[in-house]
Motif scaffolding. Sequence first.
Motif, PDB file in Angstrom:
ATOM      1  N   LYS A  63       0.672  -1.263   0.227  1.00 42.65           N
ATOM      2  CA  LYS A  63      -0.056  -0.134   0.002  1.00 42.65           C
ATOM      3  C   LYS A  63       1.016   1.297   0.069  1.00 42.65           C
ATOM      4  N   GLU A  64       2.144   1.424   0.190  1.00 42.83           N
ATOM      5  CA  GLU A  64       2.711   2.374   0.338  1.00 42.83           C
ATOM      6  C   GLU A  64       3.556   2.869  -1.034  1.00 42.83           C
ATOM      7  N   MET A  65       3.601   1.995  -2.179  1.00 44.40           N
ATOM      8  CA  MET A  65       4.560   2.644  -3.171  1.00 44.40           C
ATOM      9  C   MET A  65       4.134   3.517  -4.245  1.00 44.40           C
ATOM     10  N   PHE A 111      10.514   7.351  -1.323  1.00 41.12           N
ATOM     11  CA  PHE A 111       9.142   7.555  -1.406  1.00 41.12           C
ATOM     12  C   PHE A 111       8.112   6.496  -1.057  1.00 41.12           C
ATOM     13  N   ARG A 112       7.400   6.974  -0.116  1.00 44.90           N
ATOM     14  CA  ARG A 112       6.235   6.029   0.401  1.00 44.90           C
ATOM     15  C   ARG A 112       4.875   6.849   0.620  1.00 44.90           C
ATOM     16  N   HIS A 113       3.812   6.130   0.175  1.00 49.60           N
ATOM     17  CA  HIS A 113       2.600   6.746   0.233  1.00 49.60           C
ATOM     18  C   HIS A 113       1.781   6.499   1.710  1.00 49.60           C
ATOM     19  N   GLU A 114       2.358   6.884   2.604  1.00 49.15           N
ATOM     20  CA  GLU A 114       2.028   6.795   4.264  1.00 49.15           C
ATOM     21  C   GLU A 114       1.165   7.955   4.624  1.00 49.15           C
ATOM     22  N   ARG A 115       0.542   7.770   5.862  1.00 45.33           N
ATOM     23  CA  ARG A 115      -0.283   8.796   6.312  1.00 45.33           C
ATOM     24  C   ARG A 115       0.948  10.050   6.736  1.00 45.33           C
ATOM     25  N   GLY A 119       7.422  12.934  11.845  1.00 47.36           N
ATOM     26  CA  GLY A 119       8.455  12.012  11.577  1.00 47.36           C
ATOM     27  C   GLY A 119       8.109  11.148  10.525  1.00 47.36           C
ATOM     28  N   ARG A 120       7.005  11.235   9.920  1.00 48.39           N
ATOM     29  CA  ARG A 120       6.473  10.454   8.804  1.00 48.39           C
ATOM     30  C   ARG A 120       5.964  11.243   7.488  1.00 48.39           C
ATOM     31  N   LEU A 121       7.031  10.988   6.589  1.00 46.75           N
ATOM     32  CA  LEU A 121       6.505  11.908   5.319  1.00 46.75           C
ATOM     33  C   LEU A 121       6.321  10.868   3.926  1.00 46.75           C
TER      34      LEU A 121
END
Length: 419
Positions: A63-65, A111-115, A119-121
């Motif tokens: 789910k993060e790519m 690059f990660r499609h996280e919330r 500290g989380r980008l």
Amino acid sequence: MTVPSVRGMKDILPPDSARWAALESAFLAHAARFGFREIRTPVLEKTELFSRAVGETTDIVEKEMYTFTDRSGESLTMRPEGTAPVVRALLAHRAELGEWPVRLSYSGPMFRHERPQKGRLRQFHQFGAELFGTESPYADVEILAFLSGFLSSAGLDGVSLEINSLGDPACRPQYHRKLSGFLASREERFCDDCRRRREQNPLRVLDCKSERCMEATKDAPSILESLCDGCRSHFDAVEKGLAANGIPFSRNPRMVRGLDYYRRTTFEFVIPGMGAQNTVAAGGRYDGLAEMLGEKEPIPAIGFAIGVERLLMLLGEDGNAPTAADVYLVTSHRRFVDEAFRWKMELLGKGVRAEMDYEGRSVKSQFRRADKSGAKAVAVFGEAEDARGAVMLRDMAAGTQEEVSKDEAMRRLATFKEE
Ligand code: ATP
Ligand code: MG
């Protein structure tokens, strides 16, 4: 309306950009001392690289790519991590990289499609290093000495090293079965993600950050009790090596990493009490990854990645904001601007950060700007001094000034280099 930036992706502005650059060059210099040479791989890779290396059922691949089809119909992915690209490059350029062991370091955006949160980008940065071609536990100790040495030289306090072993293909399946049995008995206590994970990738349940899952897996069987002889003696040797070299650590048998390629030693540097974003750096051994990427012979390897934003956040602001200029050239009249500009160019050429005004501002306003710029000396081009072939030189710290000949003034200004 102006165009906003992409969510979770940040501009790095001055003076922060200078802190970034300094930290990066300190990292690469530290790496070079340990024999690691820098590699720069592309930001885009074929999607297959990550689905094969990182693992289909990891959060990153599931789910993060950032994956898209390019104009020629090929599926490409913005790299979510640095290790798989480095291994791909190693396999492609094996001969050019010399004899084993091969040591490579890197620095760059991931690059990660996280919330997005503190500290989380979605675009973040990592410094990393990879050591290839030796299975020896000395390599594990070397990597940990390198990393802990860098973190403390960067000024990070209160960080603790946690280590674990994830076993290898000889012993992990047995642990999987044990863990699956344990997890099956508490299925109803897990979050939705973990109910699904439990079957596909039971180890991942131990990594879940939700309170209920952490509580439900509190007494999960420890992987350290299921290690085969080879993994056990490797782990013992790493622990001994760390102790012998004065690197404090503790065991964390629940630590699994968010990437499937790890085996044997894994580790994290964590700051206690920082919540779910408490890991500054993480890594481990990945002896099987080269084979997963199609290489015939396994290439033993171990490496780590440091989260740069998290490291900078922990280091906090440094009190001495860098100055913008070393010297400032004040012009009392338009007709001195040409000459002051020639001085500015000459000083810049000598490595002195010289600044001046181009807009015809008042002398008072130019002095205010000189003050703000942090300049240590100011040369004032004025009518009376000019008639005598001189300028007024002001020492900003002392608040004193004296008239000096232009030649002498230029000589003195040239000494005001940035430390
Ligand atoms: P986490 O458990 O915090 O999600 P991770 O296991 O996904 O981390 P790794 O893939 O091991 O992290 O990456 C190494 C380091 O990179 C992390 O320890 C962290 O400092 C940093 N990092 C990972 N993801 C992000 C992100 N989205 N934003 C900022 N830093 C990150
Ligand atoms: Mg993550």
